[in-house]
Write an enzyme that holds these catalytic residues in place. Sequence first.
Site, short mmCIF file in Angstrom:
data_model
loop_
_atom_site.label_atom_id
_atom_site.label_comp_id
_atom_site.label_asym_id
_atom_site.label_seq_id
_atom_site.Cartn_x
_atom_site.Cartn_y
_atom_site.Cartn_z
N ASP A 111 -5.19 17.55 1.13
CA ASP A 111 -5.53 16.62 0.06
C ASP A 111 -6.54 17.22 -0.92
O ASP A 111 -7.55 17.78 -0.49
CB ASP A 111 -6.14 15.36 0.72
CG ASP A 111 -6.43 14.27 -0.27
OD1 ASP A 111 -5.48 13.70 -0.81
OD2 ASP A 111 -7.63 14.00 -0.52
N ASP A 140 -1.51 14.95 6.98
CA ASP A 140 -2.34 14.98 5.79
C ASP A 140 -3.75 15.31 6.24
O ASP A 140 -4.19 14.84 7.29
CB ASP A 140 -2.33 13.58 5.15
CG ASP A 140 -2.39 13.63 3.64
OD1 ASP A 140 -3.23 14.37 3.13
OD2 ASP A 140 -1.60 12.91 3.00
N ASP A 190 5.56 -1.76 11.56
CA ASP A 190 4.47 -2.36 12.35
C ASP A 190 5.08 -2.95 13.62
O ASP A 190 5.76 -3.96 13.58
CB ASP A 190 3.80 -3.45 11.51
CG ASP A 190 2.93 -4.37 12.34
OD1 ASP A 190 2.42 -3.93 13.39
OD2 ASP A 190 2.77 -5.55 11.94
N HIS A 205 2.81 8.57 -2.47
CA HIS A 205 2.03 7.34 -2.34
C HIS A 205 1.08 7.09 -3.52
O HIS A 205 0.44 6.05 -3.57
CB HIS A 205 1.23 7.40 -1.04
CG HIS A 205 0.23 8.51 -1.06
ND1 HIS A 205 0.60 9.84 -1.04
CD2 HIS A 205 -1.12 8.50 -1.17
CE1 HIS A 205 -0.48 10.59 -1.13
NE2 HIS A 205 -1.54 9.81 -1.20
N ASP A 206 0.96 8.06 -4.43
CA ASP A 206 0.10 7.88 -5.61
C ASP A 206 0.93 7.62 -6.87
O ASP A 206 0.37 7.46 -7.96
CB ASP A 206 -0.74 9.14 -5.87
CG ASP A 206 -1.73 9.43 -4.76
OD1 ASP A 206 -2.21 8.48 -4.13
OD2 ASP A 206 -2.01 10.62 -4.54
N ASP A 230 2.17 1.26 12.40
CA ASP A 230 1.53 1.98 13.50
C ASP A 230 2.41 3.13 14.00
O ASP A 230 3.58 3.26 13.62
CB ASP A 230 1.13 1.03 14.64
CG ASP A 230 2.23 0.01 14.92
OD1 ASP A 230 3.39 0.43 15.07
OD2 ASP A 230 1.92 -1.21 14.98
N ASN A 279 3.24 -3.81 16.47
CA ASN A 279 2.42 -4.76 17.23
C ASN A 279 2.08 -6.04 16.46
O ASN A 279 1.28 -6.85 16.90
CB ASN A 279 1.13 -4.08 17.75
CG ASN A 279 0.19 -3.70 16.62
OD1 ASN A 279 0.50 -3.94 15.45
ND2 ASN A 279 -0.94 -3.12 16.96
N GLU A 282 -2.38 19.93 -2.27
CA GLU A 282 -2.34 19.08 -3.46
C GLU A 282 -3.22 19.76 -4.51
O GLU A 282 -4.41 19.97 -4.27
CB GLU A 282 -2.86 17.68 -3.16
CG GLU A 282 -2.64 16.74 -4.34
CD GLU A 282 -3.45 15.46 -4.25
OE1 GLU A 282 -3.00 14.45 -4.82
OE2 GLU A 282 -4.53 15.45 -3.63
N ASP A 320 0.43 -6.73 13.69
CA ASP A 320 -0.84 -7.01 12.99
C ASP A 320 -0.72 -6.84 11.47
O ASP A 320 -1.72 -6.86 10.76
CB ASP A 320 -1.98 -6.15 13.56
CG ASP A 320 -1.76 -4.66 13.32
OD1 ASP A 320 -0.70 -4.29 12.77
OD2 ASP A 320 -2.64 -3.86 13.69
C1 GLC Z 1 -5.29 12.48 -3.17
C2 GLC Z 1 -4.49 11.44 -2.43
C3 GLC Z 1 -4.89 10.09 -2.93
C4 GLC Z 1 -6.37 9.91 -2.65
C5 GLC Z 1 -7.20 11.04 -3.24
C6 GLC Z 1 -8.58 11.06 -2.67
O1 GLC Z 1 -5.00 12.51 -4.52
O2 GLC Z 1 -3.12 11.68 -2.57
O3 GLC Z 1 -4.15 9.05 -2.35
O4 GLC Z 1 -6.80 8.69 -3.19
O5 GLC Z 1 -6.65 12.30 -2.96
O6 GLC Z 1 -8.58 11.50 -1.36
#
Ligand code: GLC
Length: 559
Positions: free
Chosen positions: A206, A104, A27, A330-331, A35, A29, A262, A31
């Site tokens: 996604d 993404d 980050d 990230h999941d 970014d 800036n 995905e 906040d």
């Molecule tokens: C995918 C993403 C996840 C998101 C989901 C709905 O699984 O990786 O983070 O919550 O799709 O878009």
Amino acid sequence: MLQKHSTNKDWYKNVCIYQIYPQSFCDLNGDGFGDIRGIISKLDYIKSLNVDAIWICPMYDSPNRDNGYDVRNYFALQPKFGTLDDFSLLTAKCHSLGIRVIMDMVLNHSSNECDWFVSSASSENNPKRDWYIWKKGKTNGDPPTNWEAIFGGSAWNYDAKTDSYYLGTFSPYQPDFNWENAELRSVLFDVLRFWLEKGVDGFRLDAINFISKHPDYPDGTAGPNGLAPIRPFVCNGPKVHEWLDEMKVKVLSPMHSMTVGEADGSSAEDAIQFAKEMDMVFSFDHVALDVGTNFTFNKNIPLPKLKSILSEWQNKLRGKAWNALFWENHDQPRIVSRLGDDGELRTKSAKMLAAALLFLQGTPFIYQGEELGLPNTRFATRSELRDIEMRNAFAAYVDTGLLSEEHMMRFANYKGRDTGRTPMPWNGNYGAGFTTGTPWIKISETYKTLNAERQEADGDSVLNWFRTLIAFRRNNAVIRDGEYRIYNPDHPNVYEYTRILNGSGYHILCSFSRNQIDYVCGFPGRKTKVIFSNYGDDFFSKTGKLRPFETIISEAELP
Ligand code: GLC
């Protein structure tokens, strides 16, 4: 210099890709929210990892109910991330450093605040009505089916204005597009073109295997809450390949996009089918072994089962499709907290897990912080959690008395998605060097000792181990093309495999045990030279004992 995808279509087979979770990366800036300028400021660090591409999680304009996976405007960025000019600067700088940019892209659903959905909801005669999935309720007043949304509750959301329900596979804030509608498809293809024209090199699509729903919309077998899991009715539906092929022919191929989909709930056979339309897919069987129903987990993952899944994908895809390799994203929680040790043996286990993955065939994706061997961030109370999935779970199960708060916190700290979404620890200063302001989510308490700056200075760190292995595997023909073979597949503690091309290659030995164990290699060939080892001596060859989370990679020859 970056060779164009058009002239070097297989570039992704030779490299590693680094995943950035932009709101927690850097980050600039102040906040408290990462970014684009922050990412730009860290490009030298990214380059130093020896990765050749970055995948950035969604930065499009969004109300952020699901951290950007609910897009309000596909042609604009969320102002907190920056402007389109900042984005152009980012891609230009990445390209000048030889780093490709993978965006993404969320095409299964938009945000309920997206203009398209607002129009669609406004009346049954609106031209965009059919861009989303609307149905009337059952005659008894129930929703059209008993499907349960992935983030809890009915997947059908009632809208009084037209006395109809819309489908939200994930949540009410994420209405599903109706891919049956050709006009909708063509608009989504325009979205892809827009970003490719801005210079992105490809997409991570996604939930892309959710776009074709069961044509009959049947009820499923309901669980105790009266709802049925939705996946069987939305995963890999009858038209998914037809529509992906259309996308490939109209946009991805002519515009030279690299595409990774995905594909939750997909088998290796499914992955082979998807290879006709996309370069590779993410599957999740190998990271689902520790999770049960009703928010339970069992950390004692049976290693033979994990090895058999990895081996199945290595063997079945060989020559037919390409693997997307990963432990984290990230999941997912942090891998050392899952398969390794997040205490004393953190460094050893992080290095072993990196080696186990990085010698497989496929393209490795490394999630920000994984290269530091970060453990799960621990949350003390539910109020510290930010993820829609866990917050909904607390509301649906804890507030109704079905599960205890302690149970749910244990689950949240083991498997919750926030465990790996907290800010990147750059240094031990205020805000972990991530922000000078108040971070949007707590910073892991470990940041004072566990940060990039410290590991930078330590030749033996997980960070430097990753750098070395990533550089080693880049353009390495054996790792790209060599045959995969596993030994002692039923051994409960050791993963032993080779990658051999024309009689020689690498032997990879990984102990997943936190204890010292005796081990006899199953490899019938000759190990000629140790090239990497996380203990750095010849203890194993002298004693036949593997120490906790030991890994040894050797050059090897088959007789
Ligand atoms: C995918 C993403 C996840 C998101 C989901 C709905 O699984 O990786 O983070 O919550 O799709 O878009």
